[in-house]
Design a protein around this motif. Sequence first.
Motif, short mmCIF file in Angstrom:
data_model
loop_
_atom_site.label_atom_id
_atom_site.label_comp_id
_atom_site.label_asym_id
_atom_site.label_seq_id
_atom_site.Cartn_x
_atom_site.Cartn_y
_atom_site.Cartn_z
N GLU A 73 -21.75 13.00 4.34
CA GLU A 73 -21.31 14.39 4.40
C GLU A 73 -19.77 14.44 4.59
N LEU A 74 -19.28 13.60 5.52
CA LEU A 74 -17.84 13.57 5.78
C LEU A 74 -17.08 13.07 4.54
N LYS B 269 -13.53 16.61 -1.31
CA LYS B 269 -13.17 17.98 -1.65
C LYS B 269 -11.73 18.29 -1.20
N LEU B 270 -11.42 17.82 0.01
CA LEU B 270 -10.09 18.09 0.54
C LEU B 270 -9.02 17.38 -0.30
N GLU B 271 -9.31 16.10 -0.66
CA GLU B 271 -8.36 15.36 -1.47
C GLU B 271 -8.19 16.06 -2.84
N LYS C 76 -8.36 19.24 -3.51
CA LYS C 76 -7.54 20.44 -3.33
C LYS C 76 -6.05 20.06 -3.20
N LEU C 77 -5.91 18.97 -2.42
CA LEU C 77 -4.52 18.57 -2.22
C LEU C 77 -3.90 18.06 -3.54
N ASN C 78 -4.67 17.41 -4.31
CA ASN C 78 -4.14 16.86 -5.55
C ASN C 78 -4.13 17.96 -6.64
N GLY C 79 -4.74 18.93 -6.43
CA GLY C 79 -4.88 19.85 -7.42
C GLY C 79 -4.15 20.84 -7.99
#
Length: 919
Positions: A905-906, A912-914, A916-919
């Motif tokens: 899960e983590l 997902k967070l990576e 967004k950051l790369n996105g």
Amino acid sequence: MAESNATQVILTDDGIKIINAQNTADSAASQAGNADSAALIAQSTANAAKSAADSTYAYANSEIAVQSTATAKAQSKADSAFSQAQAVGSQTSAEISNNSTATAKAQSTADNAFSQATTAIDNGKVTSQAVTDLKDGSKLTIADLENGLATKVANSDYASYKVQTASQIAQKVDNGAFSAYQTTTADLIAQKVATKDFSAYQATTAKSIDSKVSSNDFNTYKTQTADLIDDKVSSSEYASDKTQTASEIADRVSNSAFSTYQTQTASQIAQKVDNGTFSAYQTTTAGLIAQKVATSDFSAYQATTAKEISSKVESSDFQTYQTQTKDMIASKVSKSDANNANLIPYSSNFTTPLTGWTLMNWGATDRKLLVTTHTFYQNGTGALLYLNTAQNGTAAAGSNRFPLSPNTTYTFQFKAFASSNVVGANVYLLTRTYGSTNDYDIVHGLFTNLVTSPSHIDQYTVTFTTGANDNEGYIRVDNIGSNNSASSGLFFTELKLELGGVATPYVYGGQDSMISQMSDDINLRVTKDGLIDQINIQAGNTLISSGGQLTLSGKNIYFDTDNPVIIPSANISGTLNGKTINAGTQLNQYGNTSYPLTLSPDGSVTSTSFETISNETAALRTVIKDGTVKTNLRGMTQFATGMYSAADVSLGAGQLVLLEGYSTAQDPNFTATGLTKTGYVILDASTGLSLHGTTQAINFSGTDQNQTTGITMNSYGNIIGYPNATWWRIVSNSGSNIANFGIDSAGSNPIQFNRELDIGNFQINTGHTFTSADNQAIHFAMGKGGAADIYAGAVHYTSLVKSSLLSVKKDVQKADTAYWAQLVNAIDLATYQYKTDDNTSHIRLSSIVDDVNVTKQWQLPDVFISRDENGKLSGVDDSVLLNATLATVQEQQKQIDQLNGHNMELEARLNKLEAKLNG
């Protein structure tokens, strides 16, 4: 001294004629033609029968004796008449030799001489003043007679008479056919005396005499006479007279002149008794005998004789004469020195072990019979019998049996004393008839409730008469008991039972009789050379020799007697067929009357005795018969209530049987049936050894006689070690130990097997290996079911299988793995080494069961701890711990799964967070 006094009595003015008439029955018989000669015959017979002190006593006393024993004396005279006739040449006077038929008349008149003499005297037909004086009573003293004898024998008339006698013998006794006459006369006498008339007369006369002599008056007179005799003959005056008379006779008869005369007379008789004219005399003699003995007057004379005897014995004159004779006997004769044979064996001089007496098996339970001494008897040197008890019960002792005569008078005496607390004493004669098997049939109470002195010994005497069936008996003495429960004793000795109504001095046995006391007096009268060397009765083939031999020779020899014939010693050269032989003295103990040894016609040999074994009196018997030897033991006292010991042994036919048990009553005759067997042993040649009973065993103790080492194998086959035994071993024939069984009482010695031990399919060998012989599993199971615990060190195995079948379980629930994981995590682990490990041992790791500290220093949940059957800590239950560890793994796996899901899960969120950051 009888012969010398007889000669003194006849030395009156009648001269040498009367002297010679006394010397023989033949010289008396030769004068039987008239009343005077018949009287002289009676006098000669009386004087020869009595030992009297003077002429008056001798004639009076012998007249009584002849009247009371007439038949016996007549018979005796008939038997000896011929032998006395042979001596007529040296003993008769010139007047006797004038009658050539003297011998025949002597024989025919010998039977009735006394009766004729009595008749002649009573009818007043006696012309001899000498005989009249003798009947009325002589006034001569012994001293007068001695002086007269010395004068007559020593004067010159004797020498002249000696020459005249020899001359007259030479003239008269010169018949040459004397030997033929001897045989013929004997035959004639045998024919006449043995006739039926004589036998009938003999029986009738005996009955007549018996009716008179056995009367109460005669018995009373006999007792009185004996008492008076006791007072007189022991006087010093009589002893002196006896010595003087013997000396006078010795001086006269043993001088050289008499010896020369004796030799000359014998020579002249030998020369003269050989002429050839005796045949006529033989015929005449036979005729005279036939006339006198066989006449019809004999029957009448028989009846007359009986009446004459009856009238004389019953007459008032006889009573007066009886009194006079009693007084005259009282002054001359004593019986104090006489005694009779003692019938009781072992009557004194008692020894230990005791012989001849038995303690009865009844009465007081503490009864004793002992041999002892006491100062009351022979100053403590003589042995006494001692009957002892402290109870108010009887202690009794019995003698050996001895023979008795029925309807006979006996006298019993004994000496005794007792302690003051003895209630009393009984003395019995217990008798039975021959053939009876009872202990006794008849009781004679000799003394009852007799109280004896406590301060000195006394003698007690009683006279009694046996009954018609008293053939044998024994004496029993009773101590009736104690009157104060203290030890009481009856002491007794010198028991004597003798014939007759007078007690004579005590003697130990029958061999001590008055015969030996008279031997010196007999030796004064008879010389050895004058004795007949032997008596030879040719008709009966009997020889009695002076050399001590009795010979009985015949086709058949019978001992016709009511009593047993006793032969102390005998050598039987031939065979003894069909007879029972009893040896030893007949027993009389506990009702057993066997003999110590019996040889029976059936071939059996039986030995019987009573012995003391381990302080117990026991009856013992051994029987040999039919190839078998049997012995029996029967106890006479109880070893427990109602139990008497019994043991039997039988050996024969290849078998030895030993039996032990008990009877419920005494069995002294070995007749009890149904003995209770407590054990027996059988050794059989074909079946081996068998033991039966609770105490029977085979004992092995080597050289240890005390049986403290070794083993016992009992009747059940068990092996039991002795107290000091250590091992019981099984050894090979090479000497090596195969098995050693420790049997020490301390239990220190093990059981050792030095070879492989096979138990069914399970093998234990010497290579440290347990083997399954059939290749199947080996199970360690508990006797009550289930598997047994195994305690071991390191276990090396190829596979470990735990039985976890649902089918054998109950209360099955799903385990809480979190709970068990928690318990596992609570365990304190430790590294360690065992105290027995050395420095080369590797380090060990496990949980710790703290069995040392009260407050536990090492944590281990109790569920993991194993305990033994007593609840004691024994270690860790690895089975539970292993499965708890499995539960922990499962619980950890759950946590790992949870963590893995959370990580995923983590990781998704991180992605997902990576993005967004790369996105």
